[in-house]
Design an enzyme around this catalytic site. Structure first.
Site, PDB file in Angstrom:
ATOM      1  N   ASP A 124     -64.424 -91.929 -11.195  1.00  8.48           N
ATOM      2  CA  ASP A 124     -63.052 -91.676 -10.744  1.00  8.48           C
ATOM      3  C   ASP A 124     -62.741 -90.183 -10.800  1.00  8.48           C
ATOM      4  O   ASP A 124     -63.204 -89.477 -11.702  1.00  8.48           O
ATOM      5  CB  ASP A 124     -62.071 -92.452 -11.632  1.00  8.48           C
ATOM      6  CG  ASP A 124     -60.691 -92.548 -11.016  1.00  8.48           C
ATOM      7  OD1 ASP A 124     -60.556 -92.304  -9.801  1.00  8.48           O
ATOM      8  OD2 ASP A 124     -59.744 -92.860 -11.756  1.00  8.48           O
ATOM      9  N   ASN A 154     -61.180 -99.963  -2.023  1.00 10.42           N
ATOM     10  CA  ASN A 154     -61.446 -98.702  -1.326  1.00 10.42           C
ATOM     11  C   ASN A 154     -61.535 -98.897   0.182  1.00 10.42           C
ATOM     12  O   ASN A 154     -61.250 -97.979   0.963  1.00 10.42           O
ATOM     13  CB  ASN A 154     -62.764 -98.082  -1.801  1.00 10.42           C
ATOM     14  CG  ASN A 154     -62.734 -97.584  -3.224  1.00 10.42           C
ATOM     15  OD1 ASN A 154     -63.780 -97.482  -3.864  1.00 10.42           O
ATOM     16  ND2 ASN A 154     -61.556 -97.277  -3.741  1.00 10.42           N
ATOM     17  N   HIS A 211     -65.609 -86.345  -2.617  1.00 10.17           N
ATOM     18  CA  HIS A 211     -66.589 -87.429  -2.519  1.00 10.17           C
ATOM     19  C   HIS A 211     -67.997 -86.868  -2.329  1.00 10.17           C
ATOM     20  O   HIS A 211     -68.970 -87.403  -2.874  1.00 10.17           O
ATOM     21  CB  HIS A 211     -66.241 -88.356  -1.357  1.00 10.17           C
ATOM     22  CG  HIS A 211     -64.960 -89.112  -1.550  1.00 10.17           C
ATOM     23  ND1 HIS A 211     -64.724 -89.903  -2.656  1.00 10.17           N
ATOM     24  CD2 HIS A 211     -63.843 -89.198  -0.777  1.00 10.17           C
ATOM     25  CE1 HIS A 211     -63.520 -90.447  -2.560  1.00 10.17           C
ATOM     26  NE2 HIS A 211     -62.968 -90.041  -1.441  1.00 10.17           N
ATOM     27  N   SER A 223     -65.343 -99.901  -3.882  1.00 12.10           N
ATOM     28  CA  SER A 223     -64.705-101.171  -4.228  1.00 12.10           C
ATOM     29  C   SER A 223     -64.146-101.858  -2.996  1.00 12.10           C
ATOM     30  O   SER A 223     -63.985-101.239  -1.933  1.00 12.10           O
ATOM     31  CB  SER A 223     -63.572-100.937  -5.239  1.00 12.10           C
ATOM     32  OG  SER A 223     -62.467-100.320  -4.602  1.00 12.10           O
ATOM     33  N   THR A 224     -63.817-103.129  -3.132  1.00  8.93           N
ATOM     34  CA  THR A 224     -63.186-103.845  -2.027  1.00  8.93           C
ATOM     35  C   THR A 224     -61.819-103.214  -1.713  1.00  8.93           C
ATOM     36  O   THR A 224     -61.387-103.198  -0.559  1.00  8.93           O
ATOM     37  CB  THR A 224     -63.003-105.335  -2.374  1.00  8.93           C
ATOM     38  OG1 THR A 224     -62.384-105.455  -3.670  1.00  8.93           O
ATOM     39  CG2 THR A 224     -64.333-106.054  -2.399  1.00  8.93           C
ATOM     40  N   ASN A 240     -62.754 -87.980  -7.841  1.00  2.67           N
ATOM     41  CA  ASN A 240     -63.329 -87.140  -6.780  1.00  2.67           C
ATOM     42  C   ASN A 240     -62.252 -86.405  -5.987  1.00  2.67           C
ATOM     43  O   ASN A 240     -62.338 -85.193  -5.766  1.00  2.67           O
ATOM     44  CB  ASN A 240     -64.157 -87.991  -5.814  1.00  2.67           C
ATOM     45  CG  ASN A 240     -65.438 -88.491  -6.434  1.00  2.67           C
ATOM     46  OD1 ASN A 240     -65.997 -87.865  -7.327  1.00  2.67           O
ATOM     47  ND2 ASN A 240     -65.916 -89.631  -5.967  1.00  2.67           N
ATOM     48  N   ARG A 300     -58.655 -98.264 -17.317  1.00  3.32           N
ATOM     49  CA  ARG A 300     -58.661 -99.629 -16.793  1.00  3.32           C
ATOM     50  C   ARG A 300     -59.999 -99.893 -16.112  1.00  3.32           C
ATOM     51  O   ARG A 300     -60.724 -98.973 -15.743  1.00  3.32           O
ATOM     52  CB  ARG A 300     -57.501 -99.831 -15.821  1.00  3.32           C
ATOM     53  CG  ARG A 300     -57.432 -98.812 -14.698  1.00  3.32           C
ATOM     54  CD  ARG A 300     -56.285 -99.110 -13.741  1.00  3.32           C
ATOM     55  NE  ARG A 300     -56.192 -98.127 -12.675  1.00  3.32           N
ATOM     56  CZ  ARG A 300     -55.335 -97.103 -12.658  1.00  3.32           C
ATOM     57  NH1 ARG A 300     -54.502 -96.925 -13.676  1.00  3.32           N
ATOM     58  NH2 ARG A 300     -55.312 -96.261 -11.637  1.00  3.32           N
TER      59      ARG A 300
END
Length: 227
Positions: free
Chosen positions: A11, A59, A28, A56-57, A13, A182
């Protein structure tokens, strides 16, 4: 304590790029380069499994421009994986690959095929691509339903066999960069008894020294897994 499996949430970027007055997509790019730096150090530290939350889904809901850049990075990164193959690194991918472009899916599958027969890989590098923990569990449930297994025979071991990580050990250490504390839908089943290492350092700035610090922190923890 021996670490078998490290999971990394990369996390920060975009924030890293913004702080430097750069376009967010450049964060990125730098983050992608850093992944290989950390894999290299993980190998030196004899980490058997390291899993990165690459996409991730959630993203996939980002802007078309950002997704285009991310997918372009995947294309370039797959080529960079060749050097790890030479060092006996096995590549695996977890997630719903049907959600990513065919070109990238084919390249990833080709790389997986090249490394699948490594009998004693030094490190197993797993990329979570188009991955969501809830999605993984739902897919596992559907597979179980179609398998014909009696409901009374379903237990944790059975569910585990139908997860994307069915032949991998549970996660020992979760590292999350960027300051947030998290899981963000990352490996919820596999991290039940993991230790969580949170750092404010943004992913592109998370270096080999930081990885070693996380490992040393883990070794100081008392782990009884509820016993």
């Amino acid at each position: 304590m021996t670490i078998k499996h490290i999971a990394v949430i990369m996390d920060g970027n975009r924030r890293w790029a913004t702080k430097r007055g750069m376009p967010k997509i450049m964060g990125h790019t730098q983050g992608g380069k850093n992944l290989f730096t950390i894999v290299d150090e993980a190998m030196k530290q004899d980490i058997g499994y390291i899993t990165f939350y690459a996409l991730s889904t959630e993203n996939l809901k980002r802007s078309e421009e950002e997704l285009s850049h991310l997918f372009s990075l995947f294309n370039k990164s797959v080529a960079s994986l060749e050097k790890f193959i030479k060092n006996n690194v096995q590549l695996r991918v977890i997630g719903n690959l049907q959600l990513i472009p065919e070109e990238i899916r084919s390249k990833l599958e080709s790389m997986i095929e090249k490394t699948k027969d490594f009998s004693h890989p030094k490190t197993i590098l797993t990329l979570a691509v188009a991955y969501g923990g809830r999605d993984e569990i739902m897919r596992a449930i559907k597979k179980i339903m179609h398998s014909g297994i009696n409901v009374s025979d379903i237990n944790e071991e059975v569910v585990g066999r139908y997860l994307d990580t069915h032949d991998m050990p549970d996660v020992d250490l979760v590292i999350r960069t960027g300051g947030h504390k998290r899981l963000s839908n990352f490996l919820p089943w596999q991290t039940t008894y993991a230790e969580f290492y949170f750092t404010d350092i943004l992913w592109p700035a998370f270096n080999k020294k930081e990885l070693i610090s996380a490992i040393e922190w883990f070794e100081e923890q008392k782990r009884n897994k509820g016993k």
